[in-house]
Design an enzyme around this catalytic site. Structure first.
Site, PDB file in Angstrom:
ATOM      1  N   LYS A   1       1.507   2.205   6.642  1.00  0.00           N
ATOM      2  CA  LYS A   1       2.386   3.345   6.332  1.00  0.00           C
ATOM      3  C   LYS A   1       1.580   4.628   6.122  1.00  0.00           C
ATOM      4  CE  LYS A   1       6.070   0.656   4.056  1.00  0.00           C
ATOM      5  NZ  LYS A   1       6.814   0.479   2.803  1.00  0.00           N
TER       6      LYS A   1
ATOM      7  N   ARG B   1      -0.067   6.602  -1.045  1.00  0.00           N
ATOM      8  CA  ARG B   1      -0.822   5.406  -0.622  1.00  0.00           C
ATOM      9  C   ARG B   1      -2.212   5.724  -0.094  1.00  0.00           C
ATOM     10  NH1 ARG B   1       3.924   5.477   1.924  1.00  0.00           N
ATOM     11  NH2 ARG B   1       5.546   4.087   1.156  1.00  0.00           N
TER      12      ARG B   1
ATOM     13  N   LYS C   1       8.349   7.622 -10.878  1.00  0.00           N
ATOM     14  CA  LYS C   1       8.656   6.211 -10.595  1.00  0.00           C
ATOM     15  C   LYS C   1       7.788   5.290 -11.451  1.00  0.00           C
ATOM     16  CE  LYS C   1       9.060   3.090  -6.550  1.00  0.00           C
ATOM     17  NZ  LYS C   1       8.004   2.091  -6.751  1.00  0.00           N
TER      18      LYS C   1
HETATM   19  O1  9C2 Z   1       8.703  -0.081  -2.523  1.00  0.00           O
HETATM   20  C1  9C2 Z   1       6.348   0.283  -2.638  1.00  0.00           C
HETATM   21  C2  9C2 Z   1       6.059  -0.858  -1.707  1.00  0.00           C
HETATM   22  O2  9C2 Z   1       6.388   1.440  -1.866  1.00  0.00           O
HETATM   23  N1  9C2 Z   1       5.607  -1.567  -5.743  1.00  0.00           N
HETATM   24  O3  9C2 Z   1       4.751  -0.768  -1.185  1.00  0.00           O
HETATM   25  O4  9C2 Z   1       5.384  -0.782   1.218  1.00  0.00           O
HETATM   26  O5  9C2 Z   1       4.636   1.290   0.141  1.00  0.00           O
HETATM   27  O6  9C2 Z   1       3.023  -0.559   0.493  1.00  0.00           O
HETATM   28  P1  9C2 Z   1       4.423  -0.158   0.258  1.00  0.00           P
HETATM   29  C3  9C2 Z   1       7.650   0.172  -3.403  1.00  0.00           C
HETATM   30  C4  9C2 Z   1       7.624  -0.835  -4.535  1.00  0.00           C
HETATM   31  O7  9C2 Z   1       8.790  -0.687  -5.292  1.00  0.00           O
HETATM   32  C5  9C2 Z   1       6.436  -0.572  -5.462  1.00  0.00           C
HETATM   33  O8  9C2 Z   1       6.249   0.509  -5.926  1.00  0.00           O
HETATM   34  N2  9C2 Z   1       4.563  -1.402  -6.561  1.00  0.00           N
HETATM   35 ZN    ZN Z   2       4.303   0.638  -6.988  1.00  0.00          ZN
END
Ligand code: 9C2
Ligand code: ZN
Length: 430
Positions: free
Chosen positions: A309, A303, A134
């Site tokens: 989460k 994370r 990703k």
């Molecule tokens: O959806 C992330 C969002 O997972 N941003 O953050 O909710 O996991 O803390 P949380 C994702 C977003 O696209 C991302 O990678 N940097």
């Molecule tokens: Zn991210």
């Protein structure tokens, strides 16, 4: 095959999203779906545009998912793109496009590369929902702040000497080993292997500190920051950083993120149109603002701090690149796009990965722009202003929140009417 049709896209309600109609994600989702009722207390975090099964986009007319449409007619994706990405395991769109509306800091996180994604997904499919990498790019829609990549080691060393609470958390021995051992190179690229090992030890020391230590040192840090303001870290701190600590502590009181975010990661601000790229395994946490995000089609996130989460400290500590450099290395330089003509402005953001690039087109009232056919599919989102987007005789109104799918080899005509028509188009070519 050339084609242009309008999509309806759904939202993710994560706790860090802006609330109710203050969130552009909520307003955008409601713009094309009369049944979408904006809850006044609901956080609307992410608008998802693409074929990811968690929140699939649909043809606004028929309700059919974009995934099904593209599966039935791969010519919309184009032969070259279909072939290239099918071979590497993608079903039709290799990218996922999003709008994020950020009220509170996101988790401190990194995303896996392909090899690690396969392992994580095989071992824990609930928390790692797919087996893809990703890499991601963020383009600011307004003023944005975030943490992005490790700071240069000289800055981290500066904080160890000037912030006693930070030194306590990592312990004296780890702090001294780091400060005495790192090599600060004059050209600012601190990526020597042994610097990385020392940085990993430092990161691990924060991640494995006891909850009591984190809470008591955070309490001291916050109270000292309240009284000392911008000088809380001697010459290494400033008013902005002091304010950030107090804001983050209101959002996540006494959190580990205060140490691994503020003192280890670069703090970056972007103005509208500026962008950053994060390759696999780069640590980051977005803090505030509205952005466009484009990524390889995946939802894999590892994370640690600032999050309710699932946290996965062990994998995070093991996986990170530990590249440390100033944030300028992660900023993207948009270029003029030579396949657009007219009196508007079209810029290309082209990260060093094959799955996507993004075009930003801006038109004042009465201006026109032609974007020549692209060799693969694209998704366009309108973020500001009104006007039209057309393909041959098919003319669509463009308004904030409207989203379109564009088939491979489609020539598009844009025309601005009110308020600076601004669109972002994610696309892929082979
Ligand atoms: O959806 C992330 C969002 O997972 N941003 O953050 O909710 O996991 O803390 P949380 C994702 C977003 O696209 C991302 O990678 N940097
Ligand atoms: Zn991210």
């Amino acid at each position: 095959m050339p084609a242009l049709f309008q999509l309806q896209c759904g939202a993710q309600e994560y706790a860090w999203g802006k609330i109710g109609a203050k969130s552009s994600v909520a307003r955008f989702a409601a713009a094309t779906d009369s049944s979408f009722k904006i809850g006044s207390d609901t956080p609307y975090a992410e608008l998802w545009m693409g074929t990811h099964p968690s929140v699939p986009s649909r043809d606004i007319q028929t309700g059919e998912t974009l995934h099904d449409i593209l599966s039935k007619d791969p010519s919309l994706v184009g032969t070259h793109v279909s072939k290239k990405f099918h071979e590497s395991g993608f079903s039709n769109l290799p990218f996922l496009f999003k709008v994020l509306s950020i009220e509170k800091v996101l988790s401190i996180q990194a995303h896996p590369d392909k090899t690690l994604a396969k392992q994580l997904h095989a071992n824990d499919p609930k928390n790692y929902p797919d087996d893809n990498h990703k890499p991601e790019m963020a383009i600011a829609l307004d003023e944005f702040e975030g943490f992005c990549g490790f700071r240069p080691v000289s800055e981290i060393k500066g904080f160890l000497s000037s912030v006693p609470e930070f030194k306590s958390v990592v312990t004296n021995s780890v702090a001294d080993a780091f400060s005495e051992g790192v090599i600060v190179s004059p050209n600012g690229s601190d990526d020597e292997e042994h610097n990385k090992l020392l940085l990993q030890k430092l990161f691990n020391a924060i991640m494995t500190a006891s909850e009591e230590t984190i809470a008591s040192e955070a309490r001291k840090l916050v109270s000292r920051t309240e009284t000392e303001g911008g000088s809380f870290a001697g010459q290494y701190g400033d008013e902005k950083l002091a304010d950030l600590i107090l804001r983050l502590n209101k959002q996540f009181p006494l959190d580990i993120g205060l140490f691994c975010g503020v003192f280890l990661l670069n703090y970056v601000t972007l103005n509208a149109g500026e962008a950053i790229f994060l390759k696999a395994k780069d640590p980051h946490a977005y803090i505030s603002g509205d952005i466009i995000e484009c990524m390889a089609a995946s939802d894999n996130v590892v994370r640690s701090g600032f999050t309710p989460k699932f946290k996965d400290v062990k994998n995070l500590v093991e996986m990170l690149t530990y590249d440390s450099a100033s944030v300028d290395k992660q900023k993207m330089k948009p270029a003029n796009f030579d396949r657009a003509e007219g009196d508007g402005v079209t810029h290309l953001y082209d990260p060093p990965i094959p799955e996507f690039a993004v075009l930003r087109t801006v038109l004042e009232k009465g201006q026109k722009e032609v974007v020549r056919p692209l060799g693969g599919p694209s998704i366009i989102v309108v973020t500001e202003g009104t006007g039209t987007i057309s393909f041959g005789a098919k003319v669509f109104q463009a308004s904030p929140g409207y989203v379109f799918f564009v088939g491979a080899e489609t020539e598009l005509n844009y025309e601005g009417s009110d308020g600076r028509l601004t669109t972002y188009a994610a696309f892929v070519e082979a």
